[in-house]
Scaffold this motif. Sequence first.
Motif, PDB file in Angstrom:
ATOM      1  N   ASP A 187       0.829  -1.212   0.000  1.00 14.06           N
ATOM      2  CA  ASP A 187       0.000   0.000   0.000  1.00 14.06           C
ATOM      3  C   ASP A 187       0.863   1.261   0.000  1.00 14.06           C
ATOM      4  N   TYR A 188       1.958   1.237   0.762  1.00 11.38           N
ATOM      5  CA  TYR A 188       2.838   2.397   0.834  1.00 11.38           C
ATOM      6  C   TYR A 188       3.514   2.640  -0.516  1.00 11.38           C
ATOM      7  N   GLU A 189       3.955   1.559  -1.159  1.00 11.54           N
ATOM      8  CA  GLU A 189       4.571   1.677  -2.482  1.00 11.54           C
ATOM      9  C   GLU A 189       3.580   2.246  -3.484  1.00 11.54           C
ATOM     10  N   ARG A 190       2.331   1.810  -3.402  1.00 10.75           N
ATOM     11  CA  ARG A 190       1.304   2.308  -4.325  1.00 10.75           C
ATOM     12  C   ARG A 190       1.081   3.796  -4.122  1.00 10.75           C
ATOM     13  N   THR A 191       1.091   4.260  -2.873  1.00  8.70           N
ATOM     14  CA  THR A 191       0.915   5.692  -2.608  1.00  8.70           C
ATOM     15  C   THR A 191       2.068   6.499  -3.202  1.00  8.70           C
ATOM     16  N   ILE A 192       3.292   5.991  -3.074  1.00  8.11           N
ATOM     17  CA  ILE A 192       4.448   6.675  -3.651  1.00  8.11           C
ATOM     18  C   ILE A 192       4.293   6.795  -5.164  1.00  8.11           C
ATOM     19  N   LEU A 193       3.924   5.708  -5.813  1.00  7.37           N
ATOM     20  CA  LEU A 193       3.789   5.711  -7.272  1.00  7.37           C
ATOM     21  C   LEU A 193       2.635   6.598  -7.725  1.00  7.37           C
ATOM     22  N   ASP A 194       1.518   6.577  -6.985  1.00  7.40           N
ATOM     23  CA  ASP A 194       0.377   7.428  -7.347  1.00  7.40           C
ATOM     24  C   ASP A 194       0.732   8.908  -7.179  1.00  7.40           C
ATOM     25  N   ALA A 195       1.456   9.236  -6.093  1.00  5.26           N
ATOM     26  CA  ALA A 195       1.862  10.620  -5.877  1.00  5.26           C
ATOM     27  C   ALA A 195       2.834  11.070  -6.956  1.00  5.26           C
ATOM     28  N   ALA A 196       3.767  10.197  -7.334  1.00  2.00           N
ATOM     29  CA  ALA A 196       4.732  10.520  -8.391  1.00  2.00           C
ATOM     30  C   ALA A 196       4.014  10.761  -9.719  1.00  2.00           C
ATOM     31  N   ALA A 197       2.981   9.980 -10.001  1.00  3.28           N
ATOM     32  CA  ALA A 197       2.211  10.155 -11.235  1.00  3.28           C
ATOM     33  C   ALA A 197       1.488  11.498 -11.231  1.00  3.28           C
ATOM     34  N   ALA A 198       0.948  11.884 -10.083  1.00  7.97           N
ATOM     35  CA  ALA A 198       0.265  13.182  -9.978  1.00  7.97           C
ATOM     36  C   ALA A 198       1.253  14.322 -10.200  1.00  7.97           C
ATOM     37  N   ILE A 199       2.462  14.179  -9.693  1.00  9.26           N
ATOM     38  CA  ILE A 199       3.486  15.205  -9.889  1.00  9.26           C
ATOM     39  C   ILE A 199       3.890  15.274 -11.360  1.00  9.26           C
ATOM     40  N   ALA A 200       4.017  14.123 -12.002  1.00 13.95           N
ATOM     41  CA  ALA A 200       4.404  14.091 -13.415  1.00 13.95           C
ATOM     42  C   ALA A 200       3.360  14.780 -14.290  1.00 13.95           C
ATOM     43  N   ARG A 201       2.084  14.671 -13.921  1.00  2.44           N
ATOM     44  CA  ARG A 201       1.006  15.288 -14.710  1.00  2.44           C
ATOM     45  C   ARG A 201       0.924  16.798 -14.502  1.00  2.44           C
ATOM     46  N   ALA A 202       1.458  17.274 -13.386  1.00  2.66           N
ATOM     47  CA  ALA A 202       1.351  18.700 -13.053  1.00  2.66           C
ATOM     48  C   ALA A 202       2.251  19.549 -13.946  1.00  2.66           C
ATOM     49  N   ASP A 203       1.863  20.801 -14.141  1.00  3.71           N
ATOM     50  CA  ASP A 203       2.685  21.730 -14.923  1.00  3.71           C
ATOM     51  C   ASP A 203       3.943  22.136 -14.159  1.00  3.71           C
ATOM     52  N   HIS A 204       3.810  22.273 -12.841  1.00  4.45           N
ATOM     53  CA  HIS A 204       4.955  22.626 -12.018  1.00  4.45           C
ATOM     54  C   HIS A 204       4.700  22.180 -10.585  1.00  4.45           C
ATOM     55  N   VAL A 205       5.740  22.260  -9.756  1.00  3.20           N
ATOM     56  CA  VAL A 205       5.664  21.784  -8.376  1.00  3.20           C
ATOM     57  C   VAL A 205       6.057  22.924  -7.433  1.00  3.20           C
ATOM     58  N   ILE A 206       5.324  23.044  -6.344  1.00  2.00           N
ATOM     59  CA  ILE A 206       5.633  24.050  -5.328  1.00  2.00           C
ATOM     60  C   ILE A 206       5.818  23.346  -3.994  1.00  2.00           C
ATOM     61  N   PHE A 207       6.930  23.636  -3.332  1.00  2.00           N
ATOM     62  CA  PHE A 207       7.232  23.065  -2.026  1.00  2.00           C
ATOM     63  C   PHE A 207       6.949  24.097  -0.939  1.00  2.00           C
ATOM     64  N   VAL A 208       6.396  23.622   0.186  1.00  2.00           N
ATOM     65  CA  VAL A 208       6.179  24.492   1.339  1.00  2.00           C
ATOM     66  C   VAL A 208       6.614  23.757   2.606  1.00  2.00           C
ATOM     67  N   GLY A 209       7.047  24.514   3.596  1.00  2.00           N
ATOM     68  CA  GLY A 209       7.476  23.950   4.874  1.00  2.00           C
ATOM     69  C   GLY A 209       8.142  25.044   5.682  1.00  2.00           C
ATOM     70  N   SER A 210       8.319  24.805   6.966  1.00  2.00           N
ATOM     71  CA  SER A 210       8.982  25.794   7.822  1.00  2.00           C
ATOM     72  C   SER A 210       9.970  25.087   8.738  1.00  2.00           C
ATOM     73  N   GLY A 211      10.938  25.829   9.255  1.00  2.00           N
ATOM     74  CA  GLY A 211      11.947  25.232  10.114  1.00  2.00           C
ATOM     75  C   GLY A 211      12.812  24.249   9.350  1.00  2.00           C
ATOM     76  N   SER A 212      13.125  23.105   9.957  1.00  2.00           N
ATOM     77  CA  SER A 212      13.918  22.083   9.268  1.00  2.00           C
ATOM     78  C   SER A 212      13.171  21.544   8.058  1.00  2.00           C
ATOM     79  N   SER A 213      11.849  21.498   8.125  1.00  2.62           N
ATOM     80  CA  SER A 213      11.053  21.067   6.971  1.00  2.62           C
ATOM     81  C   SER A 213      11.180  22.070   5.831  1.00  2.62           C
ATOM     82  N   GLY A 214      11.336  23.344   6.167  1.00  2.00           N
ATOM     83  CA  GLY A 214      11.524  24.371   5.142  1.00  2.00           C
ATOM     84  C   GLY A 214      12.848  24.199   4.414  1.00  2.00           C
ATOM     85  N   ILE A 215      13.888  23.841   5.164  1.00  2.00           N
ATOM     86  CA  ILE A 215      15.198  23.602   4.542  1.00  2.00           C
ATOM     87  C   ILE A 215      15.112  22.435   3.565  1.00  2.00           C
TER      88      ILE A 215
END
Length: 251
Positions: free
Chosen positions: A96-124
């Motif tokens: 199930d975890y592998e399937r989520t990774i692959l599904d998320a990767a497919a959604a990213i591939a279909r997108a025009d661009h990617v935006i990252f958000v986070g703060s603190g160490s997650s921001g880095i």
Amino acid sequence: MFTPEQIAQFSELDYAIYDYVMKHPHEVAYMRIRELAEAVHVSPPTVLRFCKKVGCEGFSEFKTKWKLYLRETKRTAIISSQEALKEFFERTLTADYERTILDAAAAIARADHVIFVGSGSSGILAEYGSRYFSAFQKFSVYIKDPFFPIYGHYFHNCAVIALSVSGETSYTLAQVHRFKENGSTIISITNRKHCTLANISDYNLTYYATAERMGQTDVTTQLPVVYLLERLAKEMYRLLPTQTDRGPSGR
């Protein structure tokens, strides 16, 4: 234990007491008020006024809070990097975890661009993720300003990768909510499954690392996050159309 606001209100004598407490933390925890007063060369009432300035009714309450503070900031055993990674893989290597990774990767591939958000160490790590994804031919940026205006059609076919250890960081949640309102696909990476960020995401990857703190600072390992970011980028790249697929013009 001592807040910047409290320290700003200290008198010269208060600073002398504060300095002694910080230099003799364990001795102060077991002193009587007269003993501390004599050590700092002040009167017991001066010590009592100091206690009230830092939010304590008296010296006994001050010592109780000080002992708790020392216990919280005591050096704790740190999990090794090898153990942290082993723990991560043992908990997440499922179909199930592998399937989520692959599904998320497919959604990213279909997108025009990617935006990252986070703060603190997650921001880095969000900033690192945007650089890493861009290297794999997917235009990516990192928004570090929590009040950055998010409006318009630019986000309709956008993948947002949100990073947060707790999944409850208010700035990150506010940004993700604005992206979701504008039609973006939300992929979150959190340390807990049952959190607000995971609940509002289209895809969530949880890494279940043992939480660690050094005093008031969260030092929970971020190695699983680096792995997940690089894994997503490479899986996404495999799904991108080739130059031949795009045609002679590259479109």
